[in-house]
Design a protein around this motif. Structure first.
Motif, mmCIF file in Angstrom:
data_model
loop_
_atom_site.group_PDB
_atom_site.id
_atom_site.type_symbol
_atom_site.label_atom_id
_atom_site.label_comp_id
_atom_site.label_asym_id
_atom_site.label_seq_id
_atom_site.Cartn_x
_atom_site.Cartn_y
_atom_site.Cartn_z
ATOM 1 N N ARG A 91 60.445 -23.431 -6.119
ATOM 2 C CA ARG A 91 61.596 -24.030 -5.435
ATOM 3 C C ARG A 91 62.749 -24.262 -6.420
ATOM 4 O O ARG A 91 63.894 -23.981 -6.118
ATOM 5 N N ASP A 92 62.397 -24.765 -7.608
ATOM 6 C CA ASP A 92 63.418 -24.988 -8.634
ATOM 7 C C ASP A 92 64.162 -23.706 -8.959
ATOM 8 O O ASP A 92 65.392 -23.653 -8.955
ATOM 9 N N VAL A 93 63.372 -22.674 -9.267
ATOM 10 C CA VAL A 93 63.963 -21.403 -9.685
ATOM 11 C C VAL A 93 64.831 -20.832 -8.578
ATOM 12 O O VAL A 93 65.964 -20.393 -8.803
ATOM 13 N N VAL A 94 64.296 -20.861 -7.353
ATOM 14 C CA VAL A 94 65.031 -20.277 -6.235
ATOM 15 C C VAL A 94 66.305 -21.067 -5.968
ATOM 16 O O VAL A 94 67.360 -20.504 -5.687
ATOM 17 N N ALA A 95 66.223 -22.392 -6.142
ATOM 18 C CA ALA A 95 67.396 -23.235 -5.916
ATOM 19 C C ALA A 95 68.514 -22.841 -6.889
ATOM 20 O O ALA A 95 69.686 -22.799 -6.530
ATOM 21 N N ARG A 96 68.113 -22.522 -8.116
ATOM 22 C CA ARG A 96 69.111 -22.147 -9.115
ATOM 23 C C ARG A 96 69.745 -20.794 -8.834
ATOM 24 O O ARG A 96 70.817 -20.483 -9.348
ATOM 25 N N LEU A 97 69.039 -19.963 -8.067
ATOM 26 C CA LEU A 97 69.552 -18.624 -7.774
ATOM 27 C C LEU A 97 70.860 -18.675 -7.022
ATOM 28 O O LEU A 97 71.694 -17.787 -7.146
ATOM 29 N N GLY A 98 71.002 -19.712 -6.184
ATOM 30 C CA GLY A 98 72.195 -19.803 -5.365
ATOM 31 C C GLY A 98 72.266 -18.671 -4.362
ATOM 32 O O GLY A 98 73.337 -18.184 -4.017
ATOM 33 N N LEU A 99 71.110 -18.218 -3.904
ATOM 34 C CA LEU A 99 71.114 -17.117 -2.933
ATOM 35 C C LEU A 99 71.193 -17.620 -1.506
ATOM 36 O O LEU A 99 71.486 -16.872 -0.588
ATOM 37 N N GLY A 100 70.893 -18.927 -1.356
ATOM 38 C CA GLY A 100 70.953 -19.499 -0.022
ATOM 39 C C GLY A 100 70.045 -18.769 0.944
ATOM 40 O O GLY A 100 68.853 -18.601 0.673
ATOM 41 N N ASP A 101 70.633 -18.252 2.030
ATOM 42 C CA ASP A 101 69.800 -17.661 3.081
ATOM 43 C C ASP A 101 69.573 -16.164 2.860
ATOM 44 O O ASP A 101 69.120 -15.470 3.749
ATOM 45 N N ARG A 102 69.905 -15.689 1.665
ATOM 46 C CA ARG A 102 69.783 -14.241 1.473
ATOM 47 C C ARG A 102 68.467 -13.856 0.800
ATOM 48 O O ARG A 102 68.310 -12.747 0.317
ATOM 49 N N LEU A 103 67.536 -14.808 0.765
ATOM 50 C CA LEU A 103 66.267 -14.555 0.079
ATOM 51 C C LEU A 103 65.484 -13.415 0.705
ATOM 52 O O LEU A 103 64.666 -12.781 0.058
ATOM 53 N N HIS A 104 65.718 -13.177 1.985
ATOM 54 C CA HIS A 104 64.936 -12.112 2.632
ATOM 55 C C HIS A 104 65.753 -10.857 2.849
ATOM 56 O O HIS A 104 65.429 -10.025 3.693
ATOM 57 N N ASP A 108 62.079 -7.311 -0.432
ATOM 58 C CA ASP A 108 63.235 -8.175 -0.309
ATOM 59 C C ASP A 108 63.334 -9.059 -1.557
ATOM 60 O O ASP A 108 62.487 -8.989 -2.452
ATOM 61 N N ALA A 109 64.398 -9.892 -1.614
ATOM 62 C CA ALA A 109 64.676 -10.648 -2.827
ATOM 63 C C ALA A 109 63.474 -11.502 -3.221
ATOM 64 O O ALA A 109 63.029 -11.492 -4.375
ATOM 65 N N GLN A 110 62.945 -12.236 -2.255
ATOM 66 C CA GLN A 110 61.838 -13.141 -2.604
ATOM 67 C C GLN A 110 60.608 -12.360 -3.069
ATOM 68 O O GLN A 110 59.959 -12.743 -4.033
ATOM 69 N N GLU A 111 60.310 -11.263 -2.370
ATOM 70 C CA GLU A 111 59.158 -10.459 -2.782
ATOM 71 C C GLU A 111 59.340 -9.929 -4.197
ATOM 72 O O GLU A 111 58.396 -9.855 -4.973
#
Ligand SMILES: Nc1ncnc2c1ncn2[C@@H]1O[C@H](COP(=O)(O)OP(=O)(O)OP(=O)(O)O)[C@@H](O)[C@H]1O
Ligand SMILES: [Mg+2]
Lengths: 257, 830
Positions: free
Chosen positions: A140-153, A118-121
């Motif tokens: 957290r910083d990097v993921v916040a910038r992704l703007g993926l919201g709840d689609r990380l999984h 998945d995206a996070q993996e």
């Protein structure tokens, strides 16, 4: 199509340029005898640390080849590549692999993500390969910038092309590599998604001092960079500092594109 | 379309190679079985029918003959000889004789047969010397052990005929040895050949057969009819018919063996079919874009399906032809091997019947094409649009999938319950049916079960294998159907193998239990007189002896004026006997009686038994042991109080549980001690019996495992093949991973983990299922015979899992090497 980047900001003051990556008399020949193609012809080029450099040039000019050699993905026929103080040409496959894992980030034009993760993996993959734990705050910083919201999984096939490229950028940035190489990262995207990806890349240079080298065909994309290196027929054919879209278009026109 | 098909076969030759191998092995196995069967038949026909060589027509007597009536065949001989088309006739007489070879004290039984006068009707071939020409000359078969030139004593057996002179022994000279090789009867009794005149002298008054040689050019069928008309009272056959009839009587066993082998062949073919189906499914999936492109340029879905089937047919024909070759080679190798050993089934030169070749070719091709049917149907569903879209594996949760799940459950649940009930009731045939049905249910469910098991197993191995294991889990699950099909092929072989292993272990445990109940004492030393204490001590000191208990014997008399022998046991006996199930040990004041003892004394269980001996009288409580074969057993103390002369004449010995070999050695050592000090005593034990039983089971298991091994090997080929195809498919991914820093070793590890997950899950599921079937099977087969003891041989089952999973990992080596060679650049370039 709205100009994604209407006002040009001047590059912030930088420390004296140090080379993050450099090539010395780099030559790459494909094939042998009559069929031989010289993709790179004794290229000397230096990429500054904490700078965003774009490589441009006509199709077939050797941009991808140069990037592959710089990134330790491919071996040169002759000449040298230095990543910081390390001479890549002296390394064996295993050492190169580890170097790529620990010191280089990649964003490709397409097929960046592993479909089974998945995206996070996918984002965490290089760190996990190295057996390192991510810096939580940084993650957290990097993921916040992704703007993926709840689609990380979500799995890659459940994400749009732009989202996939942003995940790839995050993956490249997370291990804080010496250089991030991007080969036409916006080539498959519409201009808005492209602008998001380019914004992420430039933000990483400005805010975290990341070194980024990007191959692109798009003058607009090139205008995000601090400097453009022009290639033609496997040689360096000039460069532009602090390029605007128009500078790039003009330069390319003189190269005959 | 044919050119496209051939181009496909050529282009994908590497990819279909493994499924070709699967067909080659399965077809080879079946063809070899058929060839060996034909060969053994031919050898038997040749050897058993040798007697009828040269005979056009054979007459034998039918019905009973009245006492003293003249020999009908002798009369017929004259009549037949006069018929047109008859060249010669021969009356075959046989009579039993005893042979004594010089230097031997005993004599052995042999059958003497008369030689025909006509050389054309003499079927015997000599391997040394010549055939007899005069009186008191004989030729013998090898079995008799006599060589050319030996003079032996021959005594015709007394046939007990009225007023016949008792036969006298006579000296006869061996002049030749007759070659009976290949005749299954040759090894049983010796044979003697002598002139017809000698046979008559030795008491063979009547002939068993009348053989007729035809004149050159005579029609055999016409001759048979003429003979039938001339001699209506006899059974008339042509020589060929008689030979076939004789051979049939001996090949019954071989036919049984053939059908058993063909069952294993069928399993191998089934597994091969699964592997082939999977290969073609993967090939079609990989070619989706190509097929869609064909559809875009105007190919109909029928044409697409036909191209897949035609490809399967080409592959099937080529692989089957190779399989036939392999099978014939295998048969030749086996018969070469067998002809060097003594085997109950004779094998001469290999015979390759046309039917075996045809069966091999048709079977292999048909199975391949049938297996490709579903993938071909899948190919028709490729929409032209798929050429423009990325490929997604079909979801498991489709409607067909739900149907399959429901059907699987409907088949599995009731049949599994039925299997348990029927096997506990010992209804073998019904239980086998239920078992087969439940396995079908399992196979239907495998598509759901296997992926679920793989994902659980993946969670278990992730902490061990890190990123490669995580990726392997993901990869194993991305094509659940493919993974399920791959695992199912292996599951079949592993299930059958573990069923056999568990069945053998349970049979062994059951047999041991029955033996122990029947013979509760490992070794019984029985002296003619008292066994002195020091000898008892020496027996107890033998290495491998765990314990001994002396048994006192004496004589007592009871009600109805019966005097009987009684055994008196010490308290130590409880630790020496292995079972008190049939013969319980008495407590003080108690007498254990067998049913016949209770009848003899006229007492019943719980009653009292007054016994008197030389030393006194006592009243004992009666305990009747219904299954005991010991007439009367008391405690030694009670017996001594009754019979003053009672002495220890028997010692019970218990051996340490140290394996058959060690126990046999211990028995030998005890025997040595005993024969040394008490020459007239006897030592008996069940150890030898137990170990010969074990030997039989071990051999059986070895053979069956070897035969099932064929199916397992095919399935493992399937594992390797699926991986190889997946590696091709994941070229880009492998390159990306290499670019991101996955080392070659890690990439190889990833494939090894994937193989381990698939093979391991199949192996574990197979062992669990197989154990269930093995236990049920043992219960069904044995519950009628004895109380069934179920046993699970953990070490062997773990071994099966380890071998299957390990071989799976081994099957990943080649695909993994290929994946590791992927250059990161080439992969990114697409
Ligand atoms: N694997 C290869 N074998 C042979 N020639 C190759 C190979 N890869 C690239 N080339 C040749 O080398 C030259 C440079 O190719 P390269 O891919 O670097 O160009 P590029 O500048 O990235 O072009 P584009 O903008 O189209 O991506 C071309 O002439 C190409 O045909
Ligand atoms: Mg390129």
């Amino acid at each position: 199509m709205p100009e994604p980047h209407p006002t040009r900001t001047a590059p912030p003051p930088r420390r004296p340029a140090e080379a993050a990556v450099s090539a010395v008399a780099l030559t790459k020949t494909y094939g042998r005898g009559d069929a031989a193609v010289t993709a790179l012809d004794a290229v000397d080029v230096t990429f500054d640390r904490a700078a965003f450099t774009a490589i441009m040039g006509p199709s077939g000019s050797g941009k991808s080849t140069l990037m592959h050699c710089l990134a330790g993905l491919d071996t040169a026929t002759s000449g040298q590549v230095f990543l910081g103080g390390t001479a890549l040409t002296a390394l064996r496959d295993r050492e190169l692999t580890v170097l790529r894992r620990d010191r280089i980030g990649f964003v490709f034009q397409s097929f960046n993500l592993l479909p089974v993760l998945d995206a996070q993996e996918n984002v965490l993959l290089p760190l996990q390969l190295a057996g390192r734990r991510p810096d939580e705050q940084w993650l957290r910083d990097v993921v916040a910038r992704l703007g993926l919201g709840d689609r990380l999984h979500h799995r890659p096939h459940e994400l749009s092309g732009g989202q996939q490229q942003r995940v790839a950028v995050a993956r490249a940035l997370l291990p804080r590599p010496d250089v991030v190489f991007a080969d036409e990262p916006t080539g498959n995207l519409d201009s808005r998604s492209g602008a998001e990806v380019l914004g992420l890349l430039r933000g990483s240079v400005r805010e975290f001092g990341q070194t980024v080298v990007m191959v692109t065909h798009d003058p607009v994309a090139a205008s995000y960079a601090d400097r453009v290196v022009l290639l033609a027929d496997g040689r360096v054919a000039g460069e532009i500092s602090a390029p605007t879209t128009d500078d790039v278009v003009d330069a390319l026109r003189t190269l005959g594109v | 379309m044919l050119t496209t098909t051939l181009a496909q076969v050529r282009a994908h030759a590497g990819r279909v190679l493994a499924s070709c191998l699967a067909i080659v092995i399965a077809v080879g196995f079946v063809v070899a079985t058929l060839c060996l069967n034909a060969s053994s038949r031919a050898s038997v026909l040749d050897a058993v029918g040798a007697q009828y060589r040269g005979s056009a027509v054979v007459l034998s007597e039918t019905g009973d003959r009245a006492e003293g009536a003249p020999d009908p065949l002798a009369a017929a001989a004259t009549a037949v000889a006069a018929l047109p088309g008859v060249r010669a006739t021969a009356l075959d007489r046989t009579t039993p004789v005893q042979l004594r070879l010089p230097g031997r004290s005993g004599s052995s039984f042999a059958v003497a047969t008369g030689l025909a006068d006509d050389p054309g009707l003499r079927w015997q071939r000599v391997s040394a010397g010549r055939l007899p020409t005069g009186p008191d000359e004989i030729a013998v078969s090898e079995r008799t052990g006599a060589g050319v030139g030996t003079v032996v004593t021959l005594t015709p057996e007394d046939l007990g005929e009225v007023d016949a002179v008792p036969p006298a022994p006579r000296e006869v000279r061996v002049v030749g040895v007759v070659d009976l090789r290949g005749d299954p009867r040759a090894g049983v009794t010796g044979q003697v050949f002598a002139s017809d005149a000698d046979l008559t002298t030795w008491g063979a008054a009547t002939a068993d057969l009348l053989r007729v040689a035809a004149a050159p050019g005579a029609d055999v069928a016409a001759l048979r009819d003429a003979v039938t008309a001339a001699v209506p009272a006899a059974e008339v056959l042509t020589g060929d018919e008689a030979a076939a009839q004789a051979a049939a009587a001996f090949t019954g066993d071989a036919a049984n063996l053939t059908s058993v082998l063909l069952v294993f062949g069928a399993v191998a073919v089934l597994v091969a079919a699964l592997v082939i189906a999977n290969t073609f499914a993967v090939l079609v999936a990989q070619r989706t874009r190509e097929l869609a492109l064909l559809r875009c340029v105007g190919a109909t879905s029928g044409q697409v399906a036909r191209s897949v089937l035609a490809e399967a047919a080409v592959v099937g024909v080529l692989a089957s032809a190779a399989g036939v070759g392999a099978g014939v080679g295998l048969a030749a190798a086996v018969s070469a091997l067998v002809s060097r050993t003594t085997s109950p089934i004779p094998l001469g030169a290999v015979v390759v019947p046309a039917s075996a070749v045809a069966v091999g070719l048709v079977l292999g091709t048909a199975v391949t094409v049938l297996a490709a049917l579903a993938p071909a149907r899948g190919a028709t569903r490729v929409a032209p649009l798929a050429a423009l879209r990325p490929v997604q594996p079909p979801p498991v949760r489709s409607r067909a999938g739900a149907l399959r799940l429901a059907l699987g459950l409907v088949v599995l649940v009731p049949s599994a319950v039925a299997l348990v009930v029927l096997s506990r009731a010992g209804m073998l045939t019904a239980a086998v049916g239920a078992g087969a049905l439940s396995f079908l249910g399992v196979l239907l469910l495998a598509r759901r079960l296997v992926p679920a098991a793989v994902s659980v197993a993946g969670l278990l191995v992730r902490p061990l294998g890190g990123v490669p294991a995580r990726l392997a889990q993901g990869n194993a699950l991305r094509n659940p159907r493919r993974t399920a099909a791959t695992a199912t092929a292996l599951l079949i072989g592993v299930t059958l193998t573990s069923a056999m292993v568990v069945g053998a272990a349970s049979t062994r445990a059951t047999a041991t239990q029955a033996l122990v109940a029947g013979y509760p004492t490992d070794v019984v030393v029985e002296g003619a007189d008292a066994v002195p204490t020091d000898v008892q001590g020496r027996i107890a000191a033998v290495p491998g002896v765990a314990g001994t208990s002396p048994v006192t014997t004496g004589e007592v008399s009871g009600p109805r004026e019966t005097t009987a022998g009684a055994q008196g046991v010490e308290a130590s006996a409880a630790g020496v006997v292995r079972s008190q199930q049939r013969s319980p040990l008495p407590r003080d004041g108690e007498a254990v009686l067998s049913v016949s003892a209770a009848d003899t004394f006229g007492v019943a269980d719980g009653g009292t038994l007054p016994l008197t001996g030389s030393a006194g009288t006592q009243e004992l409580r009666v305990r009747v042991a219904p299954d005991s074969e010991q007439f009367l057993v008391l405690t030694a103390a009670d017996l001594r109080r009754l019979d003053g002369a009672a002495a220890v004449t028997v010692v019970w010995v218990r051996l340490a549980d140290a394996g058959d070999r060690a126990q046999e050695r211990a028995v030998d050592a005890v025997t040595d001690v005993v024969t040394d000090s008490l020459p007239s005593s006897s030592v008996s034990g069940v150890v030898a019996e137990r170990s010969s039983y074990d030997q039989l089971l071990r051999t059986f298991l070895l053979v069956v495992t070897g035969l099932l091994g064929v199916a397992v090997v095919i399935a493992l080929l399937g594992v390797g093949n699926t991986l190889a195809l997946s590696v091709v498919e994941r070229r880009q991914e492998s390159g990306l991973l290499r670019a991101l820093g996955l080392t070659r070793g890690q990439l190889r590890a990833q494939l090894a983990w994937e193989a381990l997950l698939v093979a391991g899950v199949a192996a574990v599921l197979g062992v669990v299922l197989g154990s269930g079937y093995g236990l049920a099977g043992t219960a069904a087969v044995l519950s009628a015979e004895a109380p069934v003891v179920l046993a699970l041989p953990w070490a062997q089952l773990a071994g099966i899992v380890a071998v299957a999973a390990g071989a799976g990992v081994l099957a990943s080596v080649l695909p993994a090497r290929r994946a590791a060679r992927t250059s990161p650049v080439a992969a990114i370039a697409g």
